[in-house]
Design an enzyme around this catalytic site. Structure first.
Site, short mmCIF file in Angstrom:
data_model
loop_
_atom_site.label_atom_id
_atom_site.label_comp_id
_atom_site.label_asym_id
_atom_site.label_seq_id
_atom_site.Cartn_x
_atom_site.Cartn_y
_atom_site.Cartn_z
N HIS A 9 0.82 -1.21 0.00
CA HIS A 9 0.00 0.00 0.00
C HIS A 9 0.86 1.27 0.00
O HIS A 9 2.02 1.25 0.41
CB HIS A 9 -0.93 0.02 1.23
N GLN A 11 1.98 5.19 1.12
CA GLN A 11 2.34 5.75 2.43
C GLN A 11 1.09 6.04 3.27
O GLN A 11 0.13 6.65 2.80
CB GLN A 11 3.12 7.05 2.23
N GLY A 22 1.28 -1.50 12.48
CA GLY A 22 0.72 -2.82 12.72
C GLY A 22 -0.67 -2.94 12.12
O GLY A 22 -0.92 -2.49 11.01
N ARG A 58 -5.98 1.15 4.39
CA ARG A 58 -4.89 1.70 3.59
C ARG A 58 -4.56 0.80 2.40
O ARG A 58 -4.19 1.27 1.33
CB ARG A 58 -3.65 1.97 4.45
N LYS A 96 8.76 5.53 16.39
CA LYS A 96 9.90 4.61 16.32
C LYS A 96 11.16 5.22 16.96
O LYS A 96 11.93 4.52 17.62
CB LYS A 96 10.16 4.21 14.87
#
Length: 201
Positions: A9, A11, A22, A58, A96
């Site tokens: 998919h 962005q 996730g 998405r 992250k």
């Protein structure tokens, strides 16, 4: 001969914000929609008999954009959670960079890239493989054997699992494989489903 095309998919909002996504159901960004459109442009001239995607919007929206661009909106589409992104457990939604500060770069890299190690309360790539590949074997391989052409629009880790199966990539080598968003990976098979060619378009 039959062919199979895998597309990650475009962005998503969490991709842009550098968050663990996730199986959280987040939207595409404007860039993500443009990536899906470019993927569709690259697939013009390829005819598909059916498409498969996850239950996450998405991936579904990326597929819709692609099918509209190639003027094949009327083909059968199956949506199944077996193709969903791996579940990142308690890391989902976290930035992250902040997670690296808390746990260290080596630990976060292990959670993200290793085959067997699970993030806290989440799925490993091995877990993802064990749900994605059986779905592929049951729902998609018979169609390819019947010379149907199939499009799959899904997620980085569910597609990495499929690449492991299709290309006989081992659990160490897969750690170095990263699938770009919106770039079709195209497989051509013979009648025994042996790969004749595979490449990004």
């Amino acid at each position: 001969m039959a062919f199979l095309t895998l597309v990650r998919h475009g962005q998503s909002v969490y991709n842009l914000e550098n968050r663990f996504t996730g199986n959280l159901d987040v939207e595409l960004t404007t860039v993500g929609k443009e990536e899906a459109l470019r993927a569709g442009h690259k697939l013009k001239g390829y005819h598909y008999d059916a498409a498969h995607t996850s239950t996450l919007k998405r991936a579904q929206e990326s597929l819709e954009i692609i099918l509209k661009e190639i003027e094949q909106e009327d083909i059968p589409v199956k949506k199944n959670s077996a193709l969903n992104e791996r579940m990142y457990g308690s890391l989902q939604g976290l930035n992250k960079g902040d997670t690296i500060k808390e746990y260290g770069a080596a630990q976060v890299e292990l959670w993200r890239r290793s085959y067997a190690v699970r993030p806290p309360d989440g799925e490993s790539l091995e877990d993802t493989y064990k749900r994605t590949v059986p779905y592929y074997q049951l729902e998609i391989e018979p169609k390819l054997k019947a010379k149907e052409n199939i499009l799959i629009v899904a997620h980085g880790n569910s597609l990495r699992a499929l690449m492991m199966y299709l290309e006989a990539i081992d659990s160490q080598a897969i750690e170095k494989v990263d699938i770009p968003t919106g770039i079709p990976r195209h497989y051509i098979f013979n009648h025994d489903l042996k790969i004749l060619s595979v490449d990004y378009l």
